[in-house]
Motif scaffolding. Sequence first.
Motif, PDB file in Angstrom:
ATOM      1  N   PRO A 126      23.733  73.427  83.549  1.00 43.45           N
ATOM      2  CA  PRO A 126      23.141  72.080  83.486  1.00 43.45           C
ATOM      3  C   PRO A 126      24.021  71.035  82.816  1.00 43.45           C
ATOM      4  O   PRO A 126      23.766  69.845  82.952  1.00 43.45           O
ATOM      5  N   PHE A 127      25.052  71.466  82.104  1.00 41.18           N
ATOM      6  CA  PHE A 127      25.984  70.512  81.500  1.00 41.18           C
ATOM      7  C   PHE A 127      27.122  70.137  82.441  1.00 41.18           C
ATOM      8  O   PHE A 127      27.924  69.261  82.124  1.00 41.18           O
ATOM      9  N   LEU A 128      27.190  70.795  83.599  1.00 43.60           N
ATOM     10  CA  LEU A 128      28.399  70.712  84.416  1.00 43.60           C
ATOM     11  C   LEU A 128      28.206  70.059  85.773  1.00 43.60           C
ATOM     12  O   LEU A 128      29.132  70.002  86.574  1.00 43.60           O
ATOM     13  N   TYR A 129      27.027  69.551  86.053  1.00 44.00           N
ATOM     14  CA  TYR A 129      26.805  68.903  87.346  1.00 44.00           C
ATOM     15  C   TYR A 129      27.557  67.584  87.455  1.00 44.00           C
ATOM     16  O   TYR A 129      27.844  66.917  86.459  1.00 44.00           O
ATOM     17  N   ASN A 130      27.824  67.208  88.686  1.00 46.39           N
ATOM     18  CA  ASN A 130      28.287  65.846  88.941  1.00 46.39           C
ATOM     19  C   ASN A 130      27.176  64.882  88.526  1.00 46.39           C
ATOM     20  O   ASN A 130      25.996  65.171  88.700  1.00 46.39           O
ATOM     21  N   TYR A 131      27.551  63.733  87.991  1.00 44.64           N
ATOM     22  CA  TYR A 131      26.537  62.832  87.420  1.00 44.64           C
ATOM     23  C   TYR A 131      25.474  62.422  88.440  1.00 44.64           C
ATOM     24  O   TYR A 131      24.327  62.133  88.071  1.00 44.64           O
ATOM     25  N   THR A 132      25.811  62.402  89.734  1.00 46.59           N
ATOM     26  CA  THR A 132      24.808  62.017  90.741  1.00 46.59           C
ATOM     27  C   THR A 132      23.708  63.063  90.870  1.00 46.59           C
ATOM     28  O   THR A 132      22.610  62.758  91.362  1.00 46.59           O
ATOM     29  N   SER A 133      23.969  64.296  90.451  1.00 48.90           N
ATOM     30  CA  SER A 133      22.969  65.358  90.580  1.00 48.90           C
ATOM     31  C   SER A 133      21.851  65.243  89.561  1.00 48.90           C
ATOM     32  O   SER A 133      20.785  65.820  89.738  1.00 48.90           O
ATOM     33  N   TYR A 134      22.087  64.501  88.488  1.00 51.94           N
ATOM     34  CA  TYR A 134      21.080  64.429  87.431  1.00 51.94           C
ATOM     35  C   TYR A 134      19.869  63.598  87.823  1.00 51.94           C
ATOM     36  O   TYR A 134      18.886  63.544  87.079  1.00 51.94           O
ATOM     37  N   SER A 135      19.916  62.964  88.968  1.00 50.96           N
ATOM     38  CA  SER A 135      18.747  62.224  89.456  1.00 50.96           C
ATOM     39  C   SER A 135      17.914  63.059  90.424  1.00 50.96           C
ATOM     40  O   SER A 135      16.918  62.586  90.960  1.00 50.96           O
ATOM     41  N   SER A 136      18.298  64.302  90.621  1.00 47.43           N
ATOM     42  CA  SER A 136      17.599  65.164  91.568  1.00 47.43           C
ATOM     43  C   SER A 136      16.352  65.770  90.939  1.00 47.43           C
ATOM     44  O   SER A 136      16.430  66.514  89.952  1.00 47.43           O
ATOM     45  N   GLU A 137      15.194  65.479  91.504  1.00 49.98           N
ATOM     46  CA  GLU A 137      13.947  66.039  90.996  1.00 49.98           C
ATOM     47  C   GLU A 137      13.860  67.533  91.270  1.00 49.98           C
ATOM     48  O   GLU A 137      13.157  68.263  90.564  1.00 49.98           O
ATOM     49  N   LYS A 138      14.569  67.974  92.295  1.00 46.78           N
ATOM     50  CA  LYS A 138      14.543  69.397  92.622  1.00 46.78           C
ATOM     51  C   LYS A 138      15.198  70.226  91.521  1.00 46.78           C
ATOM     52  O   LYS A 138      14.734  71.315  91.184  1.00 46.78           O
ATOM     53  N   LEU A 139      16.288  69.713  90.958  1.00 51.34           N
ATOM     54  CA  LEU A 139      17.012  70.434  89.915  1.00 51.34           C
ATOM     55  C   LEU A 139      16.447  70.159  88.529  1.00 51.34           C
ATOM     56  O   LEU A 139      16.368  71.057  87.688  1.00 51.34           O
ATOM     57  N   PHE A 140      16.087  68.900  88.288  1.00 47.93           N
ATOM     58  CA  PHE A 140      15.710  68.493  86.941  1.00 47.93           C
ATOM     59  C   PHE A 140      14.281  67.968  86.934  1.00 47.93           C
ATOM     60  O   PHE A 140      14.024  66.845  87.347  1.00 47.93           O
ATOM     61  N   ASN A 141      13.372  68.810  86.487  1.00 48.75           N
ATOM     62  CA  ASN A 141      11.984  68.377  86.334  1.00 48.75           C
ATOM     63  C   ASN A 141      11.304  69.279  85.305  1.00 48.75           C
ATOM     64  O   ASN A 141      11.761  70.394  85.040  1.00 48.75           O
ATOM     65  N   PRO A 142      10.218  68.815  84.696  1.00 45.09           N
ATOM     66  CA  PRO A 142       9.588  69.552  83.601  1.00 45.09           C
ATOM     67  C   PRO A 142       9.143  70.970  83.956  1.00 45.09           C
ATOM     68  O   PRO A 142       9.060  71.823  83.080  1.00 45.09           O
ATOM     69  N   GLU A 143       8.864  71.229  85.234  1.00 42.02           N
ATOM     70  CA  GLU A 143       8.431  72.574  85.614  1.00 42.02           C
ATOM     71  C   GLU A 143       9.552  73.609  85.490  1.00 42.02           C
ATOM     72  O   GLU A 143       9.292  74.808  85.522  1.00 42.02           O
ATOM     73  N   ASN A 144      10.792  73.146  85.357  1.00 44.67           N
ATOM     74  CA  ASN A 144      11.914  74.074  85.187  1.00 44.67           C
ATOM     75  C   ASN A 144      12.165  74.444  83.727  1.00 44.67           C
ATOM     76  O   ASN A 144      13.009  75.297  83.445  1.00 44.67           O
ATOM     77  N   ILE A 145      11.447  73.806  82.793  1.00 45.81           N
ATOM     78  CA  ILE A 145      11.619  74.139  81.374  1.00 45.81           C
ATOM     79  C   ILE A 145      10.921  75.471  81.096  1.00 45.81           C
ATOM     80  O   ILE A 145       9.727  75.625  81.356  1.00 45.81           O
ATOM     81  N   LEU A 146      11.670  76.438  80.583  1.00 45.57           N
ATOM     82  CA  LEU A 146      11.124  77.782  80.371  1.00 45.57           C
ATOM     83  C   LEU A 146      10.933  78.134  78.900  1.00 45.57           C
ATOM     84  O   LEU A 146      10.325  79.162  78.575  1.00 45.57           O
ATOM     85  N   TYR A 147      11.465  77.311  77.999  1.00 45.94           N
ATOM     86  CA  TYR A 147      11.429  77.610  76.567  1.00 45.94           C
ATOM     87  C   TYR A 147      11.622  76.314  75.813  1.00 45.94           C
ATOM     88  O   TYR A 147      12.351  75.430  76.294  1.00 45.94           O
ATOM     89  N   PRO A 148      11.014  76.105  74.648  1.00 47.10           N
ATOM     90  CA  PRO A 148      10.107  77.007  73.894  1.00 47.10           C
ATOM     91  C   PRO A 148       8.661  76.832  74.329  1.00 47.10           C
ATOM     92  O   PRO A 148       8.375  76.129  75.295  1.00 47.10           O
ATOM     93  N   ARG A 149       7.753  77.486  73.608  1.00 48.51           N
ATOM     94  CA  ARG A 149       6.342  77.270  73.863  1.00 48.51           C
ATOM     95  C   ARG A 149       5.983  75.814  73.582  1.00 48.51           C
ATOM     96  O   ARG A 149       6.581  75.197  72.700  1.00 48.51           O
ATOM     97  N   PRO A 150       5.092  75.174  74.332  1.00 52.85           N
ATOM     98  CA  PRO A 150       4.173  75.758  75.322  1.00 52.85           C
ATOM     99  C   PRO A 150       4.747  75.813  76.744  1.00 52.85           C
ATOM    100  O   PRO A 150       3.981  75.890  77.700  1.00 52.85           O
ATOM    101  N   TYR A 151       6.059  75.718  76.884  1.00 54.48           N
ATOM    102  CA  TYR A 151       6.665  75.806  78.204  1.00 54.48           C
ATOM    103  C   TYR A 151       6.763  77.268  78.631  1.00 54.48           C
ATOM    104  O   TYR A 151       6.869  78.152  77.772  1.00 54.48           O
TER     105      TYR A 151
END
Length: 396
Positions: free
Chosen positions: A135-160
């Motif tokens: 996640p630190f290494l994407y091209n800057y245009t990728s950081y606007s992608s909802e498919k890659l970056f959205n709250p449902e992808n957070i796995l840690y810590p609780r309550p995630y």
Amino acid sequence: MDRKLKLFLIKSFTVLFFIHLAYFIYGYVKFKGLQEINIYTEFYRFKFYDDVSISHFFISGLFLFFFIIVLLRNHSKKRDELSKILGTGIILLLVSFLSLTFFISYSFGLNAKLRTELSEKNLNKDKTLLNVLQPFLYNYTSYSSEKLFNPENILYPRPYPVIEQRDTLYYDPNNRDYYSTESSYYSIDTLRMLSNDHKKLSNKARLVLDFLGLDANELEKRIISEKKIGDSTEIIFKGVEVHPQYDEKMCIFLENKNLFSPVRTVPEYRQQYQNAVERYNLLYKYSQDSLLYSFQRLDVLLKKYNIETQIIPKELTKDVFYYRDHHQEPLNAIRNTYERNSLKEKFATLDRLFYKPNYLHPSIRQIFISTVISVWLILFLLYLIWNFRSRKPSSK
């Protein structure tokens, strides 16, 4: 089969063994290293113009020429029975195959040398590092992608992790074209109870639900799935409401659970969780030196695989912590430039070479089989002609 013929065949197969061994050693020595591996790399494609192909052609031709000459002159003077002829035909097929597969031994040599330079354990270590840092290494245009970056992808810590619930608000009940959507996020929680209690929703079960701040009707609405385990029922349901967008310890770098290249020996969901924990620790628990050290390891990795890079670990570390603390700023200046496609292709190729090696490349497979059968038919036909021209039948 007489003793002389057996001795001749043993000598012939011994010669073939040493030729195969020589090609194996040549492949082992000629391997150019990890830096030269690319998406077009196979262990060997019979190219018809390089030193292996040319030498293969002449050595195979010379061996088969002298083999059939000696066989016909010294071991086919008597007419043989049908069973003996068929046995000789099988031997000729084996000789034809072994005489035309020196390039496969060369491929095995390349494979062996690859595994001495990069063990599967070290390959998995490199994959794990890339999976954590991805996640630190994407091209800057990728950081606007909802498919890659959205709250449902957070796995840690609780309550995630959380689950999204979208509600649609219509401004005019008579006109469905005017509406807006609103997203709410809820933790994914688990509750186990006896199956009988679940069916009856007894007082004991209700006490548990009250303790969780839920009533029975509310639970029914929030249930995601139910699963029976023995005499119990496991209920996965939407728990408390979570607000990731206002969470000070939830930056965009934690909103991606994709793997750069999965480690084959570990389930993907476990890798995703372990990577999420490590990323969270690097960002919020460990000192900045820990992330700096990880980027220094990354720099070494990129150079090992001959990936062109402009990453400077100290600068990238500063950028990551800056964007961690500035949620709303677009990541259009993060200094993480390197040849992304080359690295992706490199690891896709390594996966293929480690787990799906093509020792007989598909592009030549049909030609190879046809060549083996053709050579065998020529040798067998010569043997039949020579054998049936013999005047004396073989004595029993």
